[in-house]
Write an enzyme that holds these catalytic residues in place. Structure first.
Site, PDB file in Angstrom:
ATOM      1  N   TYR A 171       4.756 -13.564   2.111  1.00 42.27           N
ATOM      2  CA  TYR A 171       3.694 -12.735   1.546  1.00 42.27           C
ATOM      3  C   TYR A 171       3.015 -13.549   0.449  1.00 42.27           C
ATOM      4  O   TYR A 171       3.590 -13.773  -0.608  1.00 42.27           O
ATOM      5  CB  TYR A 171       4.327 -11.458   0.986  1.00 42.27           C
ATOM      6  CG  TYR A 171       3.393 -10.321   0.656  1.00 42.27           C
ATOM      7  CD1 TYR A 171       2.023 -10.473   0.579  1.00 42.27           C
ATOM      8  CD2 TYR A 171       3.913  -9.049   0.401  1.00 42.27           C
ATOM      9  CE1 TYR A 171       1.188  -9.415   0.267  1.00 42.27           C
ATOM     10  CE2 TYR A 171       3.093  -7.976   0.094  1.00 42.27           C
ATOM     11  CZ  TYR A 171       1.736  -8.172   0.025  1.00 42.27           C
ATOM     12  OH  TYR A 171       0.924  -7.115  -0.290  1.00 42.27           O
TER      13      TYR A 171
ATOM     14  N   THR B  85       0.829  -1.196   0.000  1.00 44.64           N
ATOM     15  CA  THR B  85       0.000   0.000   0.000  1.00 44.64           C
ATOM     16  C   THR B  85       0.867   1.251   0.000  1.00 44.64           C
ATOM     17  O   THR B  85       0.468   2.290  -0.535  1.00 44.64           O
ATOM     18  CB  THR B  85      -0.915   0.006   1.234  1.00 44.64           C
ATOM     19  OG1 THR B  85      -1.626  -1.226   1.296  1.00 44.64           O
ATOM     20  CG2 THR B  85      -1.908   1.151   1.186  1.00 44.64           C
TER      21      THR B  85
ATOM     22  N   ILE C  74      -2.257  -7.540   8.450  1.00 38.86           N
ATOM     23  CA  ILE C  74      -1.565  -6.398   7.853  1.00 38.86           C
ATOM     24  C   ILE C  74      -2.603  -5.748   6.957  1.00 38.86           C
ATOM     25  O   ILE C  74      -3.084  -6.354   6.002  1.00 38.86           O
ATOM     26  CB  ILE C  74      -0.315  -6.843   7.080  1.00 38.86           C
ATOM     27  CG1 ILE C  74       0.735  -7.371   8.066  1.00 38.86           C
ATOM     28  CG2 ILE C  74       0.247  -5.682   6.260  1.00 38.86           C
ATOM     29  CD1 ILE C  74       1.968  -7.961   7.406  1.00 38.86           C
TER      30      ILE C  74
ATOM     31  N   LYS D  88       1.512 -13.747   5.438  1.00 33.86           N
ATOM     32  CA  LYS D  88       0.420 -12.811   5.213  1.00 33.86           C
ATOM     33  C   LYS D  88      -0.325 -13.283   3.978  1.00 33.86           C
ATOM     34  O   LYS D  88       0.274 -13.409   2.894  1.00 33.86           O
ATOM     35  CB  LYS D  88       0.950 -11.395   4.990  1.00 33.86           C
ATOM     36  CG  LYS D  88      -0.138 -10.393   4.582  1.00 33.86           C
ATOM     37  CD  LYS D  88       0.454  -9.133   3.995  1.00 33.86           C
ATOM     38  CE  LYS D  88      -0.650  -8.206   3.493  1.00 33.86           C
ATOM     39  NZ  LYS D  88      -0.106  -7.025   2.782  1.00 33.86           N
TER      40      LYS D  88
END
Length: 300
Positions: free
Chosen positions: A137, A49, A204, A165
């Site tokens: 990730y 982000t 997250i 994540k």
């Protein structure tokens, strides 16, 4: 898991940029102070982000260094250290450790990297030797590598690998990861309530940047197992969390943080700001969140 180092909400900070497209460190400090005042106790610097892939190596490092200095032990710090070369990931991870980061988030090898389990395990084994807890990730739609339950079990046996994540957007697959008993962090905004109920270890969350107080309240209700309160809070969050994930996620977060007073400027090129009709749709989906969050901007 009681010893999991990153429970609860970890805010993926939208990197602020000035009118010339440079990192706006003054605005970064202001926003972090506001987020801490709102109850955020975990941050991800140079996140997806936060436009990690559109930051130079030195910009990403400066963001981690300055962010860690601002936070100064008041919250956990996760730095994204993803890079194409494993040697660069290791070097960035060691730098993050020197800056005071508590852990790192790392994409698997991407852009024609290995897709076999052993290649992924070897990669994360090398990264983990850099000395910080590593969060894998899982975003297969972007990198072409999916973390399956069997791969998660293999990765979790690596000393220093602490969680994955999951940003796959597929709750059935995320639930299968959670059922392994290994730490899983939700990274898909519209699934947050369901992931919490299913037993994810933490999250997250990029969208929390425009509604931090409300998102913190959701986690507090979930931690207390007050699911009726959590559902009521989620009712106010769900419309906008679903909307931002329909398309143009990063641009939508940048627009939404402007609308709720946690502004970060415009996303960096090649991304463009949202058109006016999309901003109005965001404004409508935010509903009362904008007023609720805007009433609490100054640090206590």
């Amino acid at each position: 898991m009681s010893d999991f180092p990153f429970p609860g909400l970890n805010l993926a900070v939208a990197t602020p940029f000035d009118s010339e497209g440079r990192i706006d460190f003054a605005r970064l400090e202001r926003n972090i102070e506001r987020y801490i005042a709102a109850g955020v106790r975990g941050f991800v610097l140079s996140s997806g982000t936060g436009m990690h892939v559109y930051l130079s190596t030195e910009e990403s490092k400066s963001l981690v260094k300055r962010g860690a200095k601002i936070i100064n032990g008041r919250a956990k710090i996760i730095a994204q250290t993803s890079a194409l070369l494993v040697e660069d990931v290791v070097e960035r991870t060691r730098y993050a450790a020197d800056c005071g980061a508590d852990g790192v988030m790392v994409l698997p090898p991407f852009f024609e990297g290995p897709t076999d389990h052993q290649g992924i395990v070897d990669f994360y084994t090398e990264v983990a030797k850099a000395g910080l807890p590593v969060i894998g990730y899982n975003v297969p739609q972007a990198v072409g590598v999916a973390v399956t339950p069997s791969l998660l079990n293999e990765l979790s046996d690596i000393p220093g690998f602490c969680a994955v994540k999951d940003s796959s957007g597929d709750f059935v697959k995320q639930a299968a990861l959670i059922r392994t008993g290994r730490p899983v962090m939700n990274g898909t905004d519209p699934l947050m309530l369901f992931a919490l109920y299913a037993g994810c270890s933490g999250a997250i969350w990029g969208g929390a940047g425009f509604a931090p107080r409300t998102c913190v309240a959701l986690f507090e209700a979930a931690r207390a197992r007050n699911w009726e309160a959590a559902r009521d809070i989620w009712t106010s969050l769900e419309p906008v969390m679903s909307l931002i994930c329909e398309r143009d996620y990063v641009q939508s977060v940048y627009a939404a943080v402007e609308l709720t007073g946690y502004g970060a400027g415009h996303p960096r090129k090649p991304l463009r700001g949202l058109p006016a009709d999309r901003i109005e749709a965001l404004r409508g989906a935010l509903g009362g969140l904008a007023e609720r969050e805007a009433a609490h901007h100054e640090p206590r």
